[in-house]
Design a protein around this motif. Structure first.
Motif, PDB file in Angstrom:
ATOM      1  N   GLN A 297      -3.572  12.123 -13.860  1.00  0.00           N
ATOM      2  CA  GLN A 297      -3.338  11.974 -12.420  1.00  0.00           C
ATOM      3  C   GLN A 297      -1.963  11.379 -12.111  1.00  0.00           C
ATOM      4  N   VAL A 300      -0.452  12.443  -8.659  1.00  0.00           N
ATOM      5  CA  VAL A 300      -1.032  11.688  -7.548  1.00  0.00           C
ATOM      6  C   VAL A 300      -0.396  10.308  -7.457  1.00  0.00           C
ATOM      7  N   ALA A 303       3.104  10.620  -6.075  1.00  0.00           N
ATOM      8  CA  ALA A 303       3.033  10.874  -4.632  1.00  0.00           C
ATOM      9  C   ALA A 303       2.752   9.587  -3.869  1.00  0.00           C
ATOM     10  N   ASP A 304       1.818   8.802  -4.390  1.00  0.00           N
ATOM     11  CA  ASP A 304       1.497   7.525  -3.741  1.00  0.00           C
ATOM     12  C   ASP A 304       2.699   6.587  -3.759  1.00  0.00           C
ATOM     13  N   THR A 307       5.310   7.722  -1.171  1.00  0.00           N
ATOM     14  CA  THR A 307       4.892   7.468   0.206  1.00  0.00           C
ATOM     15  C   THR A 307       4.957   5.981   0.539  1.00  0.00           C
ATOM     16  N   ASP A 311       7.481   7.490   4.418  1.00  0.00           N
ATOM     17  CA  ASP A 311       6.651   8.635   4.773  1.00  0.00           C
ATOM     18  C   ASP A 311       7.456   9.645   5.585  1.00  0.00           C
ATOM     19  N   PRO A 346       3.109  18.685  -5.457  1.00  0.00           N
ATOM     20  CA  PRO A 346       2.112  18.086  -4.549  1.00  0.00           C
ATOM     21  C   PRO A 346       2.724  17.077  -3.577  1.00  0.00           C
ATOM     22  N   VAL A 347       3.765  16.370  -4.043  1.00  0.00           N
ATOM     23  CA  VAL A 347       4.422  15.392  -3.175  1.00  0.00           C
ATOM     24  C   VAL A 347       5.073  16.092  -1.983  1.00  0.00           C
ATOM     25  N   THR A 349       4.577  19.209  -0.773  1.00  0.00           N
ATOM     26  CA  THR A 349       3.652  19.920   0.122  1.00  0.00           C
ATOM     27  C   THR A 349       2.819  18.947   0.953  1.00  0.00           C
ATOM     28  N   SER A 350       2.530  17.763   0.418  1.00  0.00           N
ATOM     29  CA  SER A 350       1.785  16.764   1.201  1.00  0.00           C
ATOM     30  C   SER A 350       2.622  16.248   2.371  1.00  0.00           C
ATOM     31  N   MET A 351       3.945  16.400   2.272  1.00  0.00           N
ATOM     32  CA  MET A 351       4.835  15.988   3.355  1.00  0.00           C
ATOM     33  C   MET A 351       5.077  17.120   4.359  1.00  0.00           C
ATOM     34  N   GLY A 352       4.391  18.235   4.142  1.00  0.00           N
ATOM     35  CA  GLY A 352       4.532  19.352   5.069  1.00  0.00           C
ATOM     36  C   GLY A 352       5.618  20.339   4.711  1.00  0.00           C
TER      37      GLY A 352
END
Length: 427
Positions: A297, A300, A303-304, A307, A311, A346-347, A349-352
């Protein structure tokens, strides 16, 4: 614990100058031994699973196609056509070099292959016309990096396989950024030639000469039309297009232009096999590496961590760009994509950030890595082709790196540059 073993051993092996693919595999094996959940056979299983993919078949085929086109006279005929149209402009030969690299990129998918094929033809002539050796070699090295941005592109295939992103959409999104970079390099070539007082070739434009050269080069000029047109028209997939490209390149060299002898064909195929073998080892080992990252992981956690820093997508993209620019200096494109895309995708795409847009950002970043020391492979290829020291190329590369970074920021923060083409097509 496993993550510490994974990254520490990878850095250690790279410091010891172990080949990148082997270093990734050994680091993955060390991490697998440290993880109780993984069996000793895990790495060998992933070596097979990582290369057992239909889209990956495009890689050796595009490598073969690029080598066959360089040996079969395709690139020389493209150079003749470009020269008759652009050669009379101030800095015309430099502009022609960029144009030919852009065209060759549309059939080879490889940056170093573009530098080798085009550089061997234009470097002696540019030096005779008064261009400095540092500018000439730096221009060829930078223009060659367009080979991984204008489709078809081997790094785009690898990114698509690693992230599950549509390879066809990646190809389409690379068109505008590739041409933007090409036009920027042409503009700088004009400015350089204007300051240096280097004029274009003498004589007026002759329609009959142009028509004759275009007719002689018709088979070479049809190549990208067949490959890219077939992909976008839905006639064949990118992998099938790679097979078509290889067969067509063989026909050009053996039948249409008859410039490849049997012995040359054997050497060309052997060179392609050597390149493919290296690439496949990296792919298999990097697959195991990426799987361990996922199991632990690590994406993940990264990414955490990001952020917690911010953000704001603008700040996150800036951090990612700086990281990728640094990685591009010390790691080849293929392992960099395979190692980092599972972490950064993933980082982003999680930010749009649109997946296709992020793919283009990553490929452009790593294309800059082709021309930044210490690893910049295009610098080494250009120095070898130009029979010069690496320092000669590095002295001329600074303005080109600056141009590429400015364009990277434009591509990163103005998404329509890459994905706007889908809106125009109603997709």
């Amino acid at each position: 614990m496993v993550a510490t073993v994974l990254f520490t051993s990878l850095v250690l092996f790279l410091i010891l100058n172990v080949p990148v693919g082997i270093a990734i595999g050994l680091a993955s094996a060390a991490a697998a031994l440290a993880a109780e959940a993984l069996s000793p056979n895990y790495i060998s299983q992933q070596l097979i699973a990582g290369t057992d993919s239909f889209p990956i078949m495009a890689i050796p085929l595009f490598i073969l196609a690029g080598d066959l086109m360089g040996a079969g006279g395709v690139s020389r005929r493209i150079l003749d056509v470009a020269n008759v149209f652009f050669g009379r402009v101030t800095g015309g030969l430099a502009i022609v070099t960029v144009a030919v690299c852009m065209f060759f990129a549309a059939v080879s998918g490889s940056g170093p292959a573009t530098v080798a094929a085009v550089g061997s033809m234009v470097i002696p002539t540019m030096l005779e016309k008064g261009y400095s050796k540092s500018f000439t070699l730096a221009l060829v090295a930078t223009a060659g990096s367009i080979g991984v941005i204008i489709p078809p592109s081997i790094p785009m295939v690898i990114f698509g396989v690693a992230t599950g992103t549509s390879i066809s959409n990646m190809f389409m999104a690379g068109i505008v950024p590739g041409f933007l970079i090409g036009f920027a390099l042409m503009g700088w070539s004009y400015i350089y030639a204007k300051k240096a007082g280097i004029a274009g070739i003498e004589g007026n434009f002759d329609c009959r000469v142009a028509a004759k050269l275009m007719w002689e080069a018709k088979w070479a000029l049809l190549n990208p039309v067949i490959i890219l047109g077939g992909i976008y028209a839905g006639i064949f997939t990118p992998t099938e297009a790679a097979a078509v490209a290889a067969v067509y390149a063989l026909l050009c060299g053996l039948v249409f232009y008859r410039e490849i002898s049997f012995s040359q064909l054997l050497k060309t195929v052997a060179r392609s096999c050597s390149t493919t073998g290296t690439t496949m080892v990296i792919l298999g080992c990097a697959t195991a590496f990426a799987k361990i990252l996922t199991i632990e992981q690590i994406p993940v956690q990264v990414a955490d961590l990001m952020t917690t820093i911010s953000d704001n997508p603008i700040i996150i993209l800036m951090i990612i760009n700086v990281l990728l620019l640094f990685v591009g200096c010390v790691m080849d494109t293929t392992p960099a994509i395979l190692v980092l895309s599972p972490i950064l995708f993933p980082v982003a795409t999680s930010m749009g950030v649109d997946p296709i847009h992020f793919g283009i950002i990553m490929v452009v970043n790593l294309a800059i890595g082709f021309i930044t020391p210490p690893l910049g492979i295009n610098l080494f290829v250009a120095a070898r082709v130009g029979n010069a020291q690496l320092g000669t190329v590095v002295r001329g590369i600074i303005p080109f790196v600056a141009i590429m970074i400015v364009l990277l920021l434009i591509i990163s923060y103005i998404p329509p540059v890459s994905i706007g083409i889908f809106s125009l097509l109603g997709r």
